[in-house]
Design a protein around this motif. Structure first.
Motif, mmCIF file in Angstrom:
data_model
loop_
_atom_site.group_PDB
_atom_site.id
_atom_site.type_symbol
_atom_site.label_atom_id
_atom_site.label_comp_id
_atom_site.label_asym_id
_atom_site.label_seq_id
_atom_site.Cartn_x
_atom_site.Cartn_y
_atom_site.Cartn_z
ATOM 1 N N ARG A 38 1.346 -3.976 -5.572
ATOM 2 C CA ARG A 38 2.514 -3.089 -5.696
ATOM 3 C C ARG A 38 2.081 -1.661 -5.403
ATOM 4 O O ARG A 38 0.906 -1.317 -5.561
ATOM 5 C CB ARG A 38 3.095 -3.176 -7.104
ATOM 6 C CG ARG A 38 3.697 -4.521 -7.440
ATOM 7 C CD ARG A 38 4.324 -4.512 -8.832
ATOM 8 N NE ARG A 38 4.774 -5.831 -9.241
ATOM 9 C CZ ARG A 38 5.964 -6.335 -8.922
ATOM 10 N NH1 ARG A 38 6.807 -5.632 -8.207
ATOM 11 N NH2 ARG A 38 6.302 -7.534 -9.348
ATOM 12 N N PRO A 39 3.005 -0.803 -4.992
ATOM 13 C CA PRO A 39 2.653 0.603 -4.726
ATOM 14 C C PRO A 39 1.952 1.232 -5.926
ATOM 15 O O PRO A 39 2.453 1.166 -7.047
ATOM 16 C CB PRO A 39 4.015 1.245 -4.459
ATOM 17 C CG PRO A 39 4.868 0.134 -3.941
ATOM 18 C CD PRO A 39 4.420 -1.094 -4.687
ATOM 19 N N GLY A 40 0.780 1.816 -5.680
ATOM 20 C CA GLY A 40 0.013 2.450 -6.742
ATOM 21 C C GLY A 40 -0.762 1.495 -7.624
ATOM 22 O O GLY A 40 -1.442 1.930 -8.566
ATOM 23 N N THR A 81 14.423 -7.154 -4.726
ATOM 24 C CA THR A 81 13.747 -5.843 -4.767
ATOM 25 C C THR A 81 12.411 -5.939 -5.493
ATOM 26 O O THR A 81 11.507 -5.147 -5.245
ATOM 27 C CB THR A 81 14.638 -4.785 -5.435
ATOM 28 O OG1 THR A 81 15.031 -5.250 -6.725
ATOM 29 C CG2 THR A 81 15.884 -4.512 -4.583
ATOM 30 N N THR A 82 12.260 -6.911 -6.354
ATOM 31 C CA THR A 82 10.982 -7.096 -7.066
ATOM 32 C C THR A 82 9.876 -7.629 -6.154
ATOM 33 O O THR A 82 8.710 -7.654 -6.553
ATOM 34 C CB THR A 82 11.157 -8.064 -8.250
ATOM 35 O OG1 THR A 82 11.764 -9.262 -7.765
ATOM 36 C CG2 THR A 82 12.020 -7.456 -9.337
ATOM 37 N N ASP A 83 10.232 -8.049 -4.942
ATOM 38 C CA ASP A 83 9.223 -8.552 -4.003
ATOM 39 C C ASP A 83 8.516 -7.420 -3.255
ATOM 40 O O ASP A 83 7.546 -7.666 -2.540
ATOM 41 C CB ASP A 83 9.874 -9.479 -2.967
ATOM 42 C CG ASP A 83 10.439 -10.752 -3.594
ATOM 43 O OD1 ASP A 83 11.483 -11.236 -3.099
ATOM 44 O OD2 ASP A 83 9.846 -11.246 -4.580
ATOM 45 N N VAL A 84 8.993 -6.196 -3.432
ATOM 46 C CA VAL A 84 8.416 -5.044 -2.736
ATOM 47 C C VAL A 84 6.929 -4.918 -3.035
ATOM 48 O O VAL A 84 6.496 -5.063 -4.179
ATOM 49 C CB VAL A 84 9.150 -3.751 -3.146
ATOM 50 C CG1 VAL A 84 8.354 -2.516 -2.761
ATOM 51 C CG2 VAL A 84 10.534 -3.716 -2.517
ATOM 52 N N SER A 109 9.263 -3.893 2.423
ATOM 53 C CA SER A 109 10.260 -3.095 1.703
ATOM 54 C C SER A 109 11.584 -3.855 1.737
ATOM 55 O O SER A 109 11.918 -4.498 2.726
ATOM 56 C CB SER A 109 10.404 -1.703 2.324
ATOM 57 O OG SER A 109 10.916 -1.799 3.634
ATOM 58 N N VAL A 110 12.305 -3.781 0.626
ATOM 59 C CA VAL A 110 13.562 -4.518 0.478
ATOM 60 C C VAL A 110 14.667 -3.536 0.132
ATOM 61 O O VAL A 110 14.603 -2.841 -0.883
ATOM 62 C CB VAL A 110 13.440 -5.588 -0.623
ATOM 63 C CG1 VAL A 110 14.769 -6.337 -0.772
ATOM 64 C CG2 VAL A 110 12.308 -6.545 -0.316
ATOM 65 N N LYS A 111 15.683 -3.515 0.975
ATOM 66 C CA LYS A 111 16.818 -2.617 0.750
ATOM 67 C C LYS A 111 17.890 -3.347 -0.052
ATOM 68 O O LYS A 111 18.339 -4.410 0.355
ATOM 69 C CB LYS A 111 17.382 -2.158 2.091
ATOM 70 C CG LYS A 111 18.441 -1.086 1.995
ATOM 71 C CD LYS A 111 18.837 -0.619 3.387
ATOM 72 C CE LYS A 111 19.876 0.487 3.295
ATOM 73 N NZ LYS A 111 20.285 0.939 4.646
ATOM 74 N N PRO A 112 18.278 -2.755 -1.172
ATOM 75 C CA PRO A 112 19.264 -3.442 -2.006
ATOM 76 C C PRO A 112 20.664 -3.439 -1.376
ATOM 77 O O PRO A 112 20.972 -2.661 -0.514
ATOM 78 C CB PRO A 112 19.254 -2.651 -3.324
ATOM 79 C CG PRO A 112 18.680 -1.342 -2.999
ATOM 80 C CD PRO A 112 17.780 -1.510 -1.790
#
Lengths: 112, 113
Positions: A38-40, A81-84, A109-112
């Protein structure tokens, strides 16, 4: 030396769409692993594939190991969105036990 | 401990200085790995220990990099005469037996000015 290539580098999808990332090794692998970062964050183990042609499923995630044990794929059905995050494959050679070589990853990235 | 612990979490140093990064693996894990990760890249293998010995150090970029694991638990990655190109996140991971799932720490972010 051993190389592990992943495509695509980036993938932008609408929530609910499917996603696939592909991994190719220059050498035959004893096993392949998949990680999510995940990012970070740090890489977190998802799965290990060992057998030629193996297919494993985890809920919406499907992992495949090629017949020649040189390629693999991760498919996510109906992204959320949790798959980002960034998905990495990592391969281990038969004669280099313990040494995992990571691909460069596919950033989803997943756009809601 | 509950997970792999790395210290420091952040290190800023000047070019030419010496740096030590520490990794405390999960208790009982015999295998320990060091990777480094630059922005937008996958983890790059540096070295792998099985017990106290380095089983594979083929990823160390040059002789400025050295790692030890004297008692088969905690490991220290040592970088001499740091260069700006050494700036990256240094990740440590451990595993039960040298194959299978790697458990990563949060990493040590090294910045060389």
């Amino acid at each position: 030396g051993q190389q592990v290539m992943q495509i695509p580098q980036y993938q932008h999808v609408q929530e609910g769409e499917d996603f696939t990332t592909y991994c190719n090794s220059s050498t035959t692998l004893s096993n392949i692993q998949w990680y999510k970062q995940r990012p970070g964050g740090h890489p977190v183990f998802l799965i290990q594939l060992v057998k030629s042609g193996e297919v494993k499923k985890q809920k919406r995630l499907t992992f495949q190991f090629g017949e020649a044990k040189k390629n693999s794929s991760l498919h996510i059905t109906a992204t959320q969105t949790t798959d980002v995050g960034t998905y990495f494959c990592a391969g281990e050679n038969y004669n280099q036990g313990g040494k995992l070589i990571f691909g460069q990853g596919t950033e989803l990235s997943v756009k809601p | 401990g509950a997970g792999v612990s790395q210290t420091p979490s952040n290190k800023v140093t000047e070019k030419g200085k010496y740096v030590e990064l520490r990794c405390d693996p999960i208790s009982g894990h015999t295998a320990l790995y060091w990777y480094r990760q630059s922005l937008g890249q996958g983890p790059e293998f540096l070295i792998y220990f099985q017990g106290t010995g380095a089983a594979d150090d083929s990823g160390l970029p040059n002789d400025r990099f050295f790692a030890v694991r004297p008692e088969g638990s905690v490991s220290t990655l040592k970088i001499q005469r740091t260069e700006r190109g050494d700036s990256a996140v240094y990740l440590c991971a451990s595993s039960r037996g040298g194959t299978g799932e790697l458990f990563f720490g949060e990493g040590s972010r090294l910045t060389v000015l």
